[in-house]
Design a protein around this motif. Structure first.
Motif: not given
Lengths: 429, 429
Positions: A41, A49, A237-240, A271, A274, B55, B270-274
Motif C-alpha cells: 500500500v 486510512l 484488493g483487501g480494502w474492498r 466501509a 476506506v 494490510q 471482509p476488508a483486511a484492515p477492518v
C-alpha cells in the motif's frame, strides 16, 4: 425454488487458499492463481486510512459525495463526462457487478473465456449465463456477430438475456478488444436491447500509454454501465472498494434506484474509513500517479519475461497488451505432454503443475471453456517478492526480471515448461 | 425470469438519507429512524485500524484465523462452544444474513414485526418471506404455535419454507423473547425441519446483566446459525464487519461450504484492515468491555426517559429490556389524533411527525405490519449529541437525560406527542 447447491467457490480464491496452506506447510510454491497484486500500500493511502479511523457512520448507501465526486473526476479525465449523482460506490466492484445483475434481472451474456465470477453471479442473481466466444486476441468482449446469433436463438428458446458483460482490458487473456469491435458490440447491444456492463478494473494497466483502453461507454453511452475500483491499479484488493458509473438517462436513473435498493438490503454502504482513502486515490494526486506508473512498468516487465519463456518453449500466446495475466495454449506440446505424463486436458495439466512442480495456475475451464484445451491462465502479479522490501525494490528497478528473486521464479517457470514436455522429438513426423 | 423491480430501498437507510438532506438544508430535525449508534469509535480501535492500514491482501474468504478465533472466543464466553473453522466473517452481518438465505434456499419465515431487510433479502435470494406474528412483548421470535400452523399451510400450498429468522434481542420492539418461547421455537423448528437463523447483533445490549439474552443455539444447537457484529455494541456500523457461527455437524459444514461459495462470488473477503480491528474487539479487552458497559448504561437511561414520556402521554409500550428501540402503539390516542390532524394510519402519522414536527421515525408497515395501526418505531441511538465532545460527555454522565442537549430532545418529544393528540377530551365517554 431450489437452493444454490451448484454455487462453487470462486476458482481463483479457492486455488489461492489451497496454495497458502501448502506454503504454510513449508512447501516451495509459485502462486500464479488469482490476480491479487503483490505490491505494498502506498504510504499516503495508509496515512489517509489511519486519519479516517474515527469515521463510523454508515453515510449514504451509494457512498459519500467526496468519493462519488472523485470517481466522477476519474472518469472525466478519461473522456467520460460523469454525474456524481449517477455514481454508486460499493465494497468492491465485485458486489457492484452482482447487484447490477440483480437489478437488471433476466439472463446474462458473458464472454468465453471470461472472469470466473460472472457466470456464478448470473446464477446467484436468479438468471443463467449465456456464453459467447471472443474474437481471437480480443478477450473480454463477445464477438458481436456471434452475440446477435446467440441472443436471437436464446430468445427463441424462451430465455431472457438482458445484459452483456464485457471486460476491457481483459482477464484472463491480458488482451484489449479493438475499438472497432467495441463499436460493433455497441451496435449489436442497441439492436438487441441489451445493457452493457463493462468491467474496467484493469483500465489503468494498459502498457502502451499511447493506446489506452477504450470503454464501450464511448460507443453506446446510453446503455453502458462501467465499473472499476482500486484493487488492481493500487493493489488495494483487501480494502474492498469499487465504483459504478450509470448512463445519464432514464435507464441509468432507474438502474441507480434499483442498484441502491439492492445495496441497501445487502451491504448498507461501503466501509467509511476506506471510502475516504478511495476518494483520495480517485483524485489521482501526483504521488499515486507516479506509483501507478511504476507498478504498470513492473507488471509489463515481468509478464513479458514470463511470456517470452512460454513462447520459446512452444506455447501459443496472443500479444499481451495489459494486466498481469497470460493465457497460453500448450496445444503444440500436447503429444509430448501426453507421452510423458499421460495428461490430456487443461484441468489435468493444472493438477500436474501443482502436484509435481508446486506451481499454481488455473485451467481454461475455470473461465467457461471446455476442460480439454491445454490452455492455462497464469497471473504474474505475485512474483514481485515475498517482503515489502523486495516489492519496493522491484518497483524501483530498471530491469525487474534481473532481480534475483524474480529471475529465479522466471527461470523455474522455463525449466518446468521444458520438463513438462520433455526433450523435443529428434525425429518429428 | 423477472427482475427485482420490487426491491425498494431499506426503509431505515432511506429515511436516514432524507433526514440528512433536511438537516443539511438547515432544518431542525430529530433523527430516530435507523438504529445507527451515535457514539464515537473507541481510541484503541482507531489505533488498531490505523496500525493495520498496510494490510491489502484478500486473505481467506471466510476471514483470517485471528478474527475467526476471536469470534469463537466471544461465543465461548457466552456459553456456546465454537469451532473457529465454523465461523465465517463478512462485511457486516447483513451480507452474511443475505448469503445464508441464498445458501439455504427456498422460502424464509420472518417474525412480524421484523427488521426491515429480512423480507427484502428473502425475495432477493429468490424465495418469498412468510410472516408469522410474535407473541406480545416477545419481539423477534415467531410464535412457535403459529409457526407450526403457517409452515404446514404454506407447504400444503406448494411453498418451500426452509428456515426461520429470529432477532434476539429484538429490533424493532426492544424486547427479548423468553427462554421458554425460544425452547418451543427450537422444538417447532426441529419438527418442521427448519434452519434457525438467529440475528444476535443486539446480544450485548440487554440492560439487566443478571438476565442476558439466550441464543436459540442453546435449545436447538444442531440447526441454529448465529450472526452478530460490532455495529451495535461498539458503534462500528460504518466499518462493516460481522460474523456467523455455524452448527458443529454436517448441516453446519455444508452450510459453511455454501456460504463461503456465495461469499467468494459476491464479496471476496471482509476488508483486511477492518478485520484486524474486529479481531481485537472480539477478544474483549477490558477497555472495550468498560466502553460497552458505559454505552449500554447510556442507551438504557435515554430509552427509559423517552419511554416514560410516551407512556405518560398515553401510548402503549411493552417493557423495554434491550437495544435502543421503542415500538409504541398510539391506539389510545387514535380518536384525538384523527380529530386534530385527519390522520388515521401509522404511515400517515409518520409523515405528520416528519412534515409538521421534523421528527423522523418509521411506521409499523416498514416492519411487515399493516399500515393502519398507529404503531411507530423510534430509535434513540442518535440522541446522544451532535459532536464527539457531547457524546463522550453523555457516556461519562451519571444521569445522561439531565444533559441539556439530551433533555431538550426528550422534552421536545413529550411536547410533540402532547400536541399530536391535543388536549384530552374533558368529557370522555
Amino acid at each position: 425454488m431450489a437452493g444454490p447447491a451448484t454455487v462453487t467457490m470462486s476458482a481463483t480464491l479457492a486455488a489461492d487458499e489451497a496454495l497458502a496452506r501448502r506454503r504454510r506447510a513449508g512447501e516451495q510454491v509459485i502462486t500464479m492463481t488469482s490476480g491479487e497484486i503483490g505490491l505494498p500500500v502506498h504510504p499516503v493511502l495508509r496515512r489517509v486510512l489511519a486519519e479516517s479511523a474515527g469515521q463510523n457512520a454508515y453515510g449514504p448507501v451509494a457512498g459519500g459525495s467526496a468519493l462519488r465526486e472523485a470517481a466522477a473526476g476519474y472518469w472525466r479525465r478519461r473522456g467520460l463526462d460523469t454525474d456524481p449523482g449517477l455514481v454508486v460506490a460499493g465494497p468492491g466492484s465485485k458486489p457492484l457487478l452482482f447487484a447490477l445483475l440483480l437489478a437488471i434481472g433476466g439472463d446474462t451474456v458473458v464472454p468465453v473465456p471470461g472472469w470466473v465470477s460472472y457466470a456464478a453471479q448470473a446464477r446467484l442473481a436468479g438468471g443463467q449465463p449465456i456464453g459467447v466466444p471472443i474474437r481471437p486476441g480480443e478477450g473480454g468482449v463477445p464477438d458481436p456477430v456471434a452475440l446477435r446469433e446467440v441472443v436471437t436463438r436464446a430468445r427463441a428458446a424462451g430465455r431472457d438475456p438482458r445484459c452483456v458483460v464485457v471486460t476491457v482490458p481483459d482477464n484472463p487473456t491480458g488482451t484489449v478488444a479493438h475499438d472497432g469491435t467495441l463499436r460493433e458490440l455497441g451496435e449489436a447491444a442497441r439492436e438487441l436491447g441489451l445493457v452493457i456492463v463493462s468491467d474496467e478494473i484493469y483500465g489503468d494497466l494498459v502498457f502502451d500509454a499511447a493506446a489506452p483502453a477504450v470503454s464501450p461507454a464511448r460507443f453506446a453511452p446510453e446503455r453502458t454501465v462501467t465499473t472499476t475500483g482500486l484493487t488492481k491499479n493500487l493493489a488495494l484488493g483487501g480494502w474492498r472498494t469499487g465504483v459504478a458509473r450509470l448512463p445519464a438517462n432514464d435507464l441509468g436513473r432507474d438502474l441507480r434506484t434499483a442498484l441502491v435498493g439492492v445495496a441497501s438490503q445487502i451491504w448498507s454502504s461501503p466501509a467509511a474509513p476506506v471510502q475516504s482513502a478511495a476518494a483520495y486515490a480517485f483524485s489521482e494526486p501526483s504521488e499515486l500517479t507516479a506509483h501507478l506508473g511504476a507498478s504498470r512498468r513492473l507488471h509489463e516487465a515481468v509478464i513479458r519475461a514470463v511470456a517470452g519463456r512460454l513462447v520459446a518453449a512452444g506455447a501459443l500466446l496472443a500479444p499481451v497488451r495489459a494486466t498481469c495475466y497470460l493465457y497460453p495454449d500448450l496445444e503444440p506440446l500436447r503429444a509430448r505432454i501426453a507421452r510423458r505424463h499421460d495428461v490430456h486436458t487443461g484441468d489435468g495439466l493444472t493438477r500436474l503443475l501443482l502436484d509435481r512442480y508446486g506451481i499454481g495456475v488455473l485451467p481454461a475451464s475455470a473461465f467457461g471453456e471446455r476442460a480439454e484445451p491445454l490452455r492455462l491462465r497464469l497471473a504474474t502479479s505475485r512474483l514481485y517478492g515475498d517482503t515489502d522490501e523486495q516489492r519496493w525494490a522491484a518497483l524501483a528497478a530498471d530491469d525487474p526480471p534481473s532481480l534475483p528473486w524474480i529471475r529465479s521464479v522466471v527461470d523455474r517457470i522455463e525449466e518446468v515448461v521444458a520438463d513438462l514436455a520433455g526433450p523435443a522429438d529428434p525425429y518429428p513426423r
